[in-house]
Motif scaffolding. Structure first.
Motif, PDB file in Angstrom:
ATOM      1  N   ARG A 190       0.883  -1.072   0.101  1.00  0.00           N
ATOM      2  CA  ARG A 190       0.084   0.007  -0.143  1.00  0.00           C
ATOM      3  C   ARG A 190       0.830   1.424  -0.103  1.00  0.00           C
ATOM      4  O   ARG A 190       0.570   2.335  -0.774  1.00  0.00           O
ATOM      5  CB  ARG A 190      -1.040   0.061   1.393  1.00  0.00           C
ATOM      6  CG  ARG A 190      -1.872   1.358   1.133  1.00  0.00           C
ATOM      7  CD  ARG A 190      -3.003   1.115   2.303  1.00  0.00           C
ATOM      8  NE  ARG A 190      -3.935   0.054   1.917  1.00  0.00           N
ATOM      9  CZ  ARG A 190      -4.190  -1.056   2.709  1.00  0.00           C
ATOM     10  NH1 ARG A 190      -3.529  -1.309   3.638  1.00  0.00           N
ATOM     11  NH2 ARG A 190      -5.052  -1.826   2.312  1.00  0.00           N
ATOM     12  N   GLU A 191       1.868   1.156   0.719  1.00  0.00           N
ATOM     13  CA  GLU A 191       2.721   2.547   0.814  1.00  0.00           C
ATOM     14  C   GLU A 191       3.673   2.535  -0.426  1.00  0.00           C
ATOM     15  O   GLU A 191       3.438   3.615  -1.055  1.00  0.00           O
ATOM     16  CB  GLU A 191       4.131   2.007   1.683  1.00  0.00           C
ATOM     17  CG  GLU A 191       4.924   2.926   1.890  1.00  0.00           C
ATOM     18  CD  GLU A 191       4.806   3.830   3.029  1.00  0.00           C
ATOM     19  OE1 GLU A 191       5.596   4.716   3.532  1.00  0.00           O
ATOM     20  OE2 GLU A 191       3.760   3.670   3.792  1.00  0.00           O
ATOM     21  N   LYS A 192       3.720   1.425  -1.266  1.00  0.00           N
ATOM     22  CA  LYS A 192       4.492   1.505  -2.557  1.00  0.00           C
ATOM     23  C   LYS A 192       3.435   2.296  -3.692  1.00  0.00           C
ATOM     24  O   LYS A 192       3.959   3.077  -4.501  1.00  0.00           O
ATOM     25  CB  LYS A 192       5.149   0.482  -3.085  1.00  0.00           C
ATOM     26  CG  LYS A 192       6.049   0.355  -3.982  1.00  0.00           C
ATOM     27  CD  LYS A 192       6.984  -0.991  -3.905  1.00  0.00           C
ATOM     28  CE  LYS A 192       7.102  -1.186  -5.369  1.00  0.00           C
ATOM     29  NZ  LYS A 192       7.397  -2.543  -5.732  1.00  0.00           N
ATOM     30  N   VAL A 193       2.276   1.316  -3.804  1.00  0.00           N
ATOM     31  CA  VAL A 193       1.444   1.750  -4.781  1.00  0.00           C
ATOM     32  C   VAL A 193       0.028   2.750  -4.544  1.00  0.00           C
ATOM     33  O   VAL A 193      -0.401   3.089  -5.196  1.00  0.00           O
ATOM     34  CB  VAL A 193       0.924   0.342  -5.648  1.00  0.00           C
ATOM     35  CG1 VAL A 193       1.929  -0.249  -5.667  1.00  0.00           C
ATOM     36  CG2 VAL A 193      -0.196  -0.392  -4.717  1.00  0.00           C
ATOM     37  N   GLY A 194       0.023   2.986  -3.257  1.00  0.00           N
ATOM     38  CA  GLY A 194      -1.227   3.631  -2.734  1.00  0.00           C
ATOM     39  C   GLY A 194      -2.359   3.422  -3.374  1.00  0.00           C
ATOM     40  O   GLY A 194      -2.952   2.148  -3.091  1.00  0.00           O
ATOM     41  N   LYS A 195      -3.288   4.374  -4.004  1.00  0.00           N
ATOM     42  CA  LYS A 195      -4.718   3.828  -4.142  1.00  0.00           C
ATOM     43  C   LYS A 195      -4.673   2.625  -5.538  1.00  0.00           C
ATOM     44  O   LYS A 195      -5.663   2.316  -5.564  1.00  0.00           O
ATOM     45  CB  LYS A 195      -5.214   5.234  -4.843  1.00  0.00           C
ATOM     46  CG  LYS A 195      -5.642   6.189  -3.541  1.00  0.00           C
ATOM     47  CD  LYS A 195      -6.445   7.179  -4.210  1.00  0.00           C
ATOM     48  CE  LYS A 195      -6.977   8.060  -2.982  1.00  0.00           C
ATOM     49  NZ  LYS A 195      -6.974   9.542  -3.243  1.00  0.00           N
TER      50      LYS A 195
END
Ligand SMILES: Nc1ncnc2c1ncn2[C@@H]1O[C@H](COP(=O)(O)OP(=O)(O)OP(=O)(O)O)[C@@H](O)[C@H]1O
Ligand SMILES: [Mg+2]
Length: 247
Positions: A190-195
């Protein structure tokens, strides 16, 4: 016609489970759905009992394709190819690109299941699809598989498309909510790809396997599915929103 490919090179990540359930929910909503089973394993073909076979997908890779005049509302092409285009696949890619628009008026949606590991067939799927859903397994090689798929997207956008493919998102599959390592991996993704990461995910549930074996979606499985159905429904609802097809 909206075309959605489910792709990741990692084997067993959940491509077929997701592709079939997406096809089933669209079919249940009354849409005209074409399924392209581009995996030679043809697991989706075996599961999608109510989809009528249009035979091998070979004609799509040939010149002068024409769709059968009365294609059923739920139709499926299956990868019954024996490697005949592998030596010179550029022609096959050019052909499917030219042929694909013919399918548009006959169907509302096209769902494409893809094989594991990279090949020109995956390139073809990413070339003709509007949207892409990427299943990720939260195991040791899950995060690496997302790097492979982003490389593939870059290549296809550069070499095979006029408009970049729409990445509907990554969805975590076979999630064990009480597994700390998995939760940490999910947070890192999630940190890397966000939404680009779906907020919903698919938990690890035997019902999803049983559904495909019994050739029905999990909501038609003759079992108490209260522990597995809500997550599938939430995922499919989010998928529909992300591909721009709600309502
Ligand atoms: N959320 C889940 N919970 C439990 N089992 C699952 C789940 N998702 C998939 N499976 C099972 O894991 C196996 C692999 O899933 P699936 O066939 O959907 O993956 P795939 O990416 O299509 O595999 P392949 O790369 O071989 O085509 C199947 O036996 C399937 O039933
Ligand atoms: Mg599969």
């Amino acid at each position: 016609m909206k075309t959605i490919a489910i792709n990741v090179e990692k084997g067993g990540a959940g491509k077929t489970t997701i592709a079939c359930h997406l096809a089933w929910i669209l079919a249940d909503a009354g849409h005209r759905v074409l399924f392209l089973d581009l995996d030679r394993q043809c697991n989706a073909t075996a599961a999608l009992a109510e989809f009528e076979s249009l035979g091998t997908c070979k004609p799509l890779f040939e010149p002068r394709y024409s769709l059968p005049a009365s294609a059923p509302r739920l139709s499926i092409y299956s990868n019954r190819m024996g490697g005949e285009y592998d030596a010179d696949y550029t022609k096959a890619l050019g052909n499917i690109r030219a042929n694909f628009p013919q399918l548009g008026p006959a169907f509302d949606f096209c769902v494409i299941d893809t094989p594991p590991s990279w090949s020109w067939i995956n390139f073809a799927a990413l070339m003709v699809a509007d949207s892409l859903i990427i299943p990720v397994e939260l195991g040791p090689f899950g995060p690496a598989s997302t790097k492979q798929v982003s490389d593939s997207i870059a290549t296809v956008n550069q070499r095979g498309r006029t408009k970049p493919i729409h990445v509907a998102g990554l969805v975590a599959n076979r999630v064990k909510a009480n597994d700390r390592a998995q939760m940490e991996m999910l947070a890192a993704i999630r940190e890397k790809v966000g939404k680009n990461l779906f907020t919903s995910y698919l938990p690890d549930r035997a019902h999803y396997s049983q559904a495909l074996q019994e050739r029905v979606p999990v909501w038609r499985l003759n079992k108490d599915v209260r522990g597995s159905l809500p997550a599938m429904r939430a995922f499919l609802e989010e998928a529909m929103t992300r591909i721009g097809s709600n309502g």
